[in-house]
Design a protein around this motif. Structure first.
Motif, short mmCIF file in Angstrom:
data_model
loop_
_atom_site.label_atom_id
_atom_site.label_comp_id
_atom_site.label_asym_id
_atom_site.label_seq_id
_atom_site.Cartn_x
_atom_site.Cartn_y
_atom_site.Cartn_z
N TYR A 199 -13.91 12.19 -8.06
CA TYR A 199 -14.08 11.67 -6.70
C TYR A 199 -15.40 12.19 -6.15
O TYR A 199 -15.99 13.16 -6.67
CB TYR A 199 -12.92 12.09 -5.79
CG TYR A 199 -12.60 13.58 -5.84
CD1 TYR A 199 -13.33 14.50 -5.09
CD2 TYR A 199 -11.56 14.05 -6.63
CE1 TYR A 199 -13.04 15.85 -5.14
CE2 TYR A 199 -11.27 15.40 -6.68
CZ TYR A 199 -12.00 16.30 -5.94
OH TYR A 199 -11.73 17.65 -5.99
N TRP B 7 1.20 10.46 -7.92
CA TRP B 7 0.40 9.47 -8.66
C TRP B 7 -1.06 9.58 -8.24
O TRP B 7 -1.97 9.61 -9.08
CB TRP B 7 0.90 8.05 -8.41
CG TRP B 7 2.27 7.78 -8.93
CD1 TRP B 7 3.03 8.59 -9.72
CD2 TRP B 7 3.03 6.60 -8.69
NE1 TRP B 7 4.23 8.00 -9.99
CE2 TRP B 7 4.26 6.77 -9.38
CE3 TRP B 7 2.82 5.43 -7.99
CZ2 TRP B 7 5.26 5.79 -9.37
CZ3 TRP B 7 3.81 4.46 -7.97
CH2 TRP B 7 5.01 4.64 -8.65
N TRP B 8 -1.33 9.55 -6.96
CA TRP B 8 -2.70 9.60 -6.46
C TRP B 8 -3.36 10.93 -6.82
O TRP B 8 -4.53 10.98 -7.19
CB TRP B 8 -2.72 9.39 -4.95
CG TRP B 8 -4.08 9.35 -4.34
CD1 TRP B 8 -4.66 10.32 -3.57
CD2 TRP B 8 -5.06 8.31 -4.44
NE1 TRP B 8 -5.92 9.94 -3.18
CE2 TRP B 8 -6.19 8.71 -3.70
CE3 TRP B 8 -5.08 7.07 -5.09
CZ2 TRP B 8 -7.33 7.92 -3.60
CZ3 TRP B 8 -6.21 6.28 -4.98
CH2 TRP B 8 -7.32 6.70 -4.25
N TRP B 9 -2.61 12.02 -6.70
CA TRP B 9 -3.13 13.34 -7.06
C TRP B 9 -3.59 13.35 -8.52
O TRP B 9 -4.66 13.87 -8.86
CB TRP B 9 -2.05 14.39 -6.84
CG TRP B 9 -2.47 15.80 -7.10
CD1 TRP B 9 -2.41 16.48 -8.28
CD2 TRP B 9 -3.02 16.72 -6.15
NE1 TRP B 9 -2.89 17.75 -8.14
CE2 TRP B 9 -3.26 17.94 -6.84
CE3 TRP B 9 -3.33 16.65 -4.79
CZ2 TRP B 9 -3.79 19.06 -6.22
CZ3 TRP B 9 -3.86 17.78 -4.17
CH2 TRP B 9 -4.09 18.95 -4.87
N TYR C 99 -11.95 1.45 -2.88
CA TYR C 99 -10.57 1.01 -3.09
C TYR C 99 -10.11 0.17 -1.90
O TYR C 99 -10.59 0.32 -0.78
CB TYR C 99 -9.62 2.19 -3.33
CG TYR C 99 -9.58 3.24 -2.22
CD1 TYR C 99 -8.76 3.08 -1.10
CD2 TYR C 99 -10.34 4.40 -2.31
CE1 TYR C 99 -8.70 4.04 -0.11
CE2 TYR C 99 -10.29 5.38 -1.32
CZ TYR C 99 -9.48 5.19 -0.22
OH TYR C 99 -9.43 6.13 0.77
N VAL D 8 -3.78 3.36 0.50
CA VAL D 8 -4.48 2.68 -0.58
C VAL D 8 -3.66 1.50 -1.08
O VAL D 8 -2.43 1.56 -1.15
CB VAL D 8 -4.78 3.65 -1.74
CG1 VAL D 8 -3.51 4.13 -2.41
CG2 VAL D 8 -5.71 3.00 -2.77
N VAL E 28 -4.56 10.74 -10.25
CA VAL E 28 -5.76 9.91 -10.37
C VAL E 28 -6.99 10.69 -9.91
O VAL E 28 -8.05 10.62 -10.55
CB VAL E 28 -5.60 8.61 -9.55
CG1 VAL E 28 -6.91 7.85 -9.50
CG2 VAL E 28 -4.51 7.73 -10.15
N ILE F 6 -1.83 8.21 0.96
CA ILE F 6 -2.51 9.15 0.06
C ILE F 6 -3.08 10.33 0.82
O ILE F 6 -4.03 10.97 0.38
CB ILE F 6 -3.63 8.44 -0.72
CG1 ILE F 6 -4.61 7.75 0.25
CG2 ILE F 6 -3.07 7.44 -1.70
CD1 ILE F 6 -5.85 7.19 -0.42
N ASN G 243 1.82 12.76 -2.89
CA ASN G 243 1.74 11.54 -3.70
C ASN G 243 1.23 11.95 -5.08
O ASN G 243 0.03 12.04 -5.32
CB ASN G 243 0.79 10.52 -3.06
CG ASN G 243 0.81 9.18 -3.77
OD1 ASN G 243 1.02 9.11 -4.97
ND2 ASN G 243 0.59 8.11 -3.03
N TYR H 217 -1.85 6.66 -14.08
CA TYR H 217 -1.63 5.88 -12.86
C TYR H 217 -2.92 5.25 -12.33
O TYR H 217 -2.93 4.68 -11.24
CB TYR H 217 -1.02 6.77 -11.77
CG TYR H 217 0.20 7.51 -12.24
CD1 TYR H 217 1.39 6.84 -12.53
CD2 TYR H 217 0.16 8.90 -12.45
CE1 TYR H 217 2.51 7.53 -13.00
CE2 TYR H 217 1.27 9.59 -12.90
CZ TYR H 217 2.44 8.89 -13.19
OH TYR H 217 3.54 9.57 -13.64
N HIS I 68 0.82 -1.21 0.00
CA HIS I 68 0.00 0.00 0.00
C HIS I 68 0.86 1.26 0.00
O HIS I 68 2.07 1.20 0.16
CB HIS I 68 -0.94 0.01 1.21
CG HIS I 68 -0.24 -0.22 2.52
ND1 HIS I 68 -0.07 -1.48 3.05
CD2 HIS I 68 0.33 0.63 3.39
CE1 HIS I 68 0.57 -1.39 4.20
NE2 HIS I 68 0.83 -0.11 4.43
N PHE J 234 -3.36 1.65 -8.68
CA PHE J 234 -4.02 1.48 -7.39
C PHE J 234 -5.16 0.46 -7.51
O PHE J 234 -5.79 0.33 -8.56
CB PHE J 234 -4.55 2.82 -6.89
CG PHE J 234 -3.48 3.86 -6.73
CD1 PHE J 234 -2.62 3.83 -5.66
CD2 PHE J 234 -3.32 4.85 -7.68
CE1 PHE J 234 -1.62 4.78 -5.51
CE2 PHE J 234 -2.33 5.81 -7.56
CZ PHE J 234 -1.47 5.78 -6.46
#
Length: 719
Positions: free
Chosen positions: A185, A17-19, A199, A209, A21, A10, A15, A30, A7, A34
């Motif tokens: 989101y 990558w998460w931002w 998730y 995550v 997404v 986030i 982060n 990305y 994991h 996840f």
């Protein structure tokens, strides 16, 4: 290096990558990194990520103007207290278009802004498999953002118009809601996480995550820095945290081993009593919880089991076995904490049932209960069936059969055929793409259920002898014989000679020295009974409305015996955490101010009660020396046993820490350096005169390491 491949955090914008997404949804490069269920059975959550970060219902939060939209250059963000979230590029287009129509004194700027707003609306729509569209979309988005940044820098009227439009959005609940509804989101009340989260998390932590580590690209990208350090010789080894959360731990370790053929790799694998580490994992062994519990059991007197069991039942009124408590607590967390994970499994299993004429009439309600009962009945953290390869072992079969029969016994009101069908899928007797996906998700989920239900709940609720309530342990198993321990060491010497040996870690519920002292109670059960009955009778007057209850009070006395001397601040912080983890009188999600206030009052009162303290210290002082002898003994065993001994920071001398954050306190390394310097030339007898300082423990460690170095051949590969 301790790494966590399962994991990723986030909790903030660092982060990237998460931002990305959150900003771009499925169009993010990305999005597949996840473990997100983009195709939720609920339309409102399809292709969106539920973010349960709000302190109240969404509509109430909006009415209170707690969510706002802000601009920093060409970047637009949503703000909710400390939370900052990206705004999808397309969603800001109406704001820009409206602003462009209100610019009166900059025609060129208005036209440029309107053109960019139209361009955002026309960004290519990404489909799952259309890689070319993905590349094109992200390229166009970046170009538009650069042009926006330039306009904002050069044309003040454009800036004023856009900011005015944003202010209007923030003032108008309908406009703000419309903008937020166009994001990738969905903001939600934090309690929604227990049912609707889309998730996979680390246990029940929403800000961690799950990663799709089975994807080779994800594996390579997340391990690039680790591999760089391995190649450069910066690292000698890797400690892999929570491998049971991975979809295919064996394949993960094979990839890791291929990248570091000579690297020392150990896994934080929790082995239940009698469970064996998988022989096809190309690693050196575990991080040592199995060893910890074997050594721990050596210092518990088996002759006291019945006496302590009877007294625990008599004093607290609790007669359930640990096995019963563990099952009850696993069922509790599956219902109250891990409900969203159960929902995802239930939705998939129901779809499988729908396609099978013999099982299509089972209701969603029945399916949810069957899955919860089956997961709660698992005797180990997980099985390692490989559905696509069609591989499973006799151990896997035995565990699944045992769980199925236990589940049937726990829920006779449910159709036994439903459990049998579930078993047939887990044992690969019913095959298919959805069935394989179900097996993979099910195996990833039983570990968190075990950890949250047993380690983080049952261990704080079953208090017969809390020295046994340790990670990877079974408090229902009272002691370990010398013969069992030697057999264990013999096996480790033959199969896992370079495994890690631990007795305290960052995750242990109590330090090795605390457990060693509490274990002494098994040598004096009658005296312990008399003492507790006397203390309870005296301290009854310090309770408010009967609180704390007898089970909590019994934990207080054992904790004080193990960690004495302890300050009120440390004891209070520990007891509040322990009670919230037990989830009986109070919980993390629903704290009880009344109970916690009564508990705090009780603890403060007994630590100021001179007569109680005199009696308590008289009892505990008799255990101090014997507890230290126990500690020295288990330290020597750890340093001499087959494997690689580990020393947790601070435990080089006496350390009476409890669970985190108590065991994360700063370590006085200067003191330890001074003691090492002063022990030079001292005899063993002289070392023992420095008992209160902890010098004997440090000396044993030093001498043992010296012996391992000088006589390496006697200790095998682990030396």
């Amino acid at each position: 290096l301790d790494i966590v491949p399962n994991h990723m955090a986030i909790g903030g914008r660092w982060n990237v990558w998460w931002w990305d997404v959150l900003e771009n949804g499925l169009a993010s490069p990305y999005a597949s990194y996840f473990d997100i269920d983009w195709q939720s059975p609920e339309e409102r959550l399809r292709n969106r990520i539920l973010l349960p970060i709000l302190g109240d219902h969404y509509g109430r939060v909006l009415k209170r103007r707690e969510i706002t939209i802000a601009r920093d250059g060409a970047e637009f963000t949503a703000h909710y207290y400390d939370h900052v979230l990206p705004i999808a590029p397309e969603s800001i287009a109406p704001v820009l278009a409206s602003a462009s129509q209100k610019i009166a004194d900059d025609t060129a700027g208005a036209e440029a802004l309107g053109f960019l707003a139209d361009s955002l609306i026309r960004l290519p729509v990404f489909e799952h498999s259309d890689r070319a569209t993905l590349v094109s979309r992200n390229r166009d988005k970046d170009v538009i953002r650069r042009w926006l940044a330039r306009i904002f820098t050069e044309r003040a009227p454009v800036v004023q118009a856009v900011d005015a439009e944003l202010a209007a959005v923030n003032e108008n609940i309908d406009l703000l809601d419309s903008l937020l509804d166009r994001q990738n989101y969905r903001l939600a009340y934090w309690k929604a996480a227990s049912r609707d989260l889309g998730y996979r998390r680390f246990f029940d932590v929403n800000t961690l995550v799950g990663l799709r580590m089975e994807d080779e690209q994800v594996f390579n990208d997340t391990h690039s820095l680790v591999f760089q350090w391995l190649r450069a010789g910066v690292l000698d080894g890797v400690r892999v945290d929570h491998p049971d959360g991975l979809r295919d731990p064996r394949e993960y370790f094979r990839r890791l081993r291929a990248a570091g053929p000579d690297v020392w790799i150990v896994a934080e694998k929790i082995l239940e009593p009698g469970e064996k580490l998988r022989s096809d994992w190309p690693i050196e062994g575990t991080t040592g919880y199995d060893f910890l519990n074997m050594v721990n059991g050596l210092f518990v007197n088996p002759a006291a089991e019945q006496a302590l069991t009877d007294f625990y039942a008599e004093f607290t009124g609790r007669t359930a076995s640990f096995e019963e408590v563990a099952h009850e607590k696993k069922a509790l967390v599956l219902r109250d904490i891990l409900g969203s994970d159960v929902s995802r499994l239930a939705a998939l299993f129901q779809e499988i049932c729908e396609r099978n004429r013999d099982h299509r009439d089972y209701t969603r309600h029945e399916i949810r209960h069957a899955i919860r009962t089956m997961v709660a009945s698992f005797p180990v953290y997980r099985t390692y069936v490989r559905p696509k390869a069609g591989q499973l072992t006799e151990t896997d079969i035995e565990c699944i059969d045992r769980a199925t029969e236990t589940a049937k016994g726990k829920r006779p009101d449910l159709d036994g055929d439903l459990f049998d069908f579930l078993r047939s899928i887990l044992l690969l007797r019913v095959r298919g793409e959805m069935e394989s996906e179900f097996v993979a998700q099910f195996q990833q989920f039983t570990g968190p259920a075990m950890a949250k239900g047993v380690e983080d709940t049952a261990f704080y609720a079953y208090n017969r002898l809390v020295a046994l309530n340790e990670v990877g342990g079974d408090p229902g198993r009272f002691s370990v014989s010398i013969e069992e321990f030697h057999a264990y060491c013999q096996e480790r010497s033959q199969r896992w000679p370079r495994t890690q040996l631990a007795s305290s870690t960052h995750d242990t519920k109590r330090s090795e020295d605390v457990r060693a002292r509490i274990a002494l109670l098994s040598e004096i059960p009658d005296e312990w009974r008399i003492a507790v009955e006397s203390w309870a009778a005296r301290n009854e007057r310090h309770k408010r409305g009967g609180a704390p209850d007898r089970n909590t009070e019994y934990l207080v006395y054992q904790t004080m015996v193990g960690a004495w001397p302890i300050t009120l601040d440390r004891l209070s912080a520990y007891m509040v955490k322990a009670c919230r983890e037990a989830k009986e009188q109070t919980k993390w999600t629903e704290p009880s101010p009344e109970f916690e206030a009564a508990l705090a009052e009780f603890l403060g009162a007994i630590l100021e009660d001179g007569e109680f303290l005199r009696d308590f210290e008289s009892f505990t002082s008799r255990l101090n020396h014997a507890g230290r002898v126990n500690s020295l003994s288990q330290t020597l065993i750890r340093m001499m046993a087959p494997g690689v001994p580990d020393i947790y920071q601070g435990t080089e001398i006496w350390d009476l820490s409890l669970v985190d954050p108590d065991n994360r306190r700063p370590v006085d390394y200067d003191l330890r350096r001074r003691l090492i310097g002063e022990m030079e030339g001292l005899s063993a007898e002289e070392i023992m005169t420095r008992m209160d300082e902890g010098m004997p423990k440090l000396w044993v460690i030093r001498q043992a390491l010296k012996l391992r170095r000088e006589q390496a051949a006697c200790f095998g590969p682990g030396s």
